[in-house]
Design a protein around this motif. Structure first.
Motif, short mmCIF file in Angstrom:
data_model
loop_
_atom_site.label_atom_id
_atom_site.label_comp_id
_atom_site.label_asym_id
_atom_site.label_seq_id
_atom_site.Cartn_x
_atom_site.Cartn_y
_atom_site.Cartn_z
N ASP A 163 0.82 -1.21 0.00
CA ASP A 163 0.00 0.00 0.00
C ASP A 163 0.85 1.27 0.00
N TYR A 164 2.14 1.13 0.28
CA TYR A 164 3.04 2.29 0.30
C TYR A 164 3.81 2.45 -1.01
N LEU A 165 3.57 1.57 -1.96
CA LEU A 165 4.31 1.63 -3.22
C LEU A 165 4.19 2.96 -3.97
N PRO A 166 3.04 3.66 -3.93
CA PRO A 166 2.97 4.95 -4.61
C PRO A 166 4.00 5.97 -4.13
N ALA A 167 4.55 5.77 -2.94
CA ALA A 167 5.56 6.70 -2.42
C ALA A 167 6.76 6.77 -3.36
N ILE A 168 7.06 5.66 -4.03
CA ILE A 168 8.21 5.62 -4.94
C ILE A 168 7.97 6.52 -6.15
#
Length: 237
Positions: A211-216
């Motif tokens: 769920d934190y992948l968009p941070a990249i």
């Protein structure tokens, strides 16, 4: 795409070797190996986070990434794919979650610094050295993961092909955003996800890392915005 194809092949070979020896290794040994892999993953993640140069960019990237990722339910989508694979290939009496193996391997192989920088280097300059080095490391880690997390690790090879292949093919279009500062923040954010994955592997947490992948993706965009607006550059600098 040569480096990507080699990486896919090494994941397939490594996971096959792990599955071959899985039955001959006691459960307590495989659990110990999993914890050891978790510790190594933590080390890799912590080392990568030191590349970051702007803490505020990291914080905003992670918070916004978490909001977007949770709203899109990225972790749920990857888990559903893993569950579908599990429904097709699980064996009666199987104690290990194939879905867990798939999700864990996908994240471990795809969000680290070597994946991001290696794929971008391959796409921009045709330099496959980092991806080939990563392939050797993934050969080892995929065999270790397969011993503990079964056949789901093998299916992560398809995710590696799609994810890394997309980075290689899109590298030219992304080049305007890929300043040295932006790449460092991408590595930092991705490495922080690796830290979370390492904690999960050790059984300490159950963070929905996907769920934190968009941070990249958000990290280089923030860097570009800051660079384009002098007032923001002065504030964030």
């Amino acid at each position: 795409m040569l480096g990507v194809l080699v990486n896919v092949i090494t994941v397939l070979i490594g996971s096959s070797v792990g599955l071959l020896f899985k039955k001959s290794i006691p459960e307590r040994v495989s659990k110990a190996a999993m914890i050891g892999l978790g510790v190594c993953t933590l080390y890799i993640g912590i080392s990568g986070t030191l590349k970051g140069e702007n803490t505020i960019v990291l914080i905003l990237s992670m918070v916004l990434g978490a909001i977007i990722g949770t709203a899109l339910d990225i972790d749920g989508a990857i888990n559903r794919l893993g569950k579908w694979i599990e429904s097709r290939f699980s064996r009666e009496g199987e104690k290990v979650s194939i879905a867990q193996g798939f999700v864990t391997a996908c994240l471990l192989f795809c969000v680290g610094a070597m994946t991001i920088v290696g794929s971008l280097n391959a796409g921009l300059t045709g330099d496959y050295e980092m991806l080939l080095t990563k392939s050797v490391l993934d050969l080892i880690s995929s065999s270790m993961l397969a011993i503990s997390l079964s056949i789901g690790v093998m299916f992560a090879a398809a995710f590696v092909f799609v994810f890394q292949g997309a980075l290689v093919l899109l590298a030219g279009f992304l080049q305007p955003l890929l300043t040295a500062a932006a790449i460092n923040e991408i590595i930092c954010a991705g490495s922080l996800l690796i830290v979370g994955l390492g904690l999960n592997l050790m059984g300490i947490t159950r963070i929905k890392v996907a769920d934190y992948l968009p941070a990249i993706v958000i990290a280089p965009i923030l860097c570009a915005v800051i660079q384009a607006v002098p007032a923001l550059a002065a504030f964030f600098g």
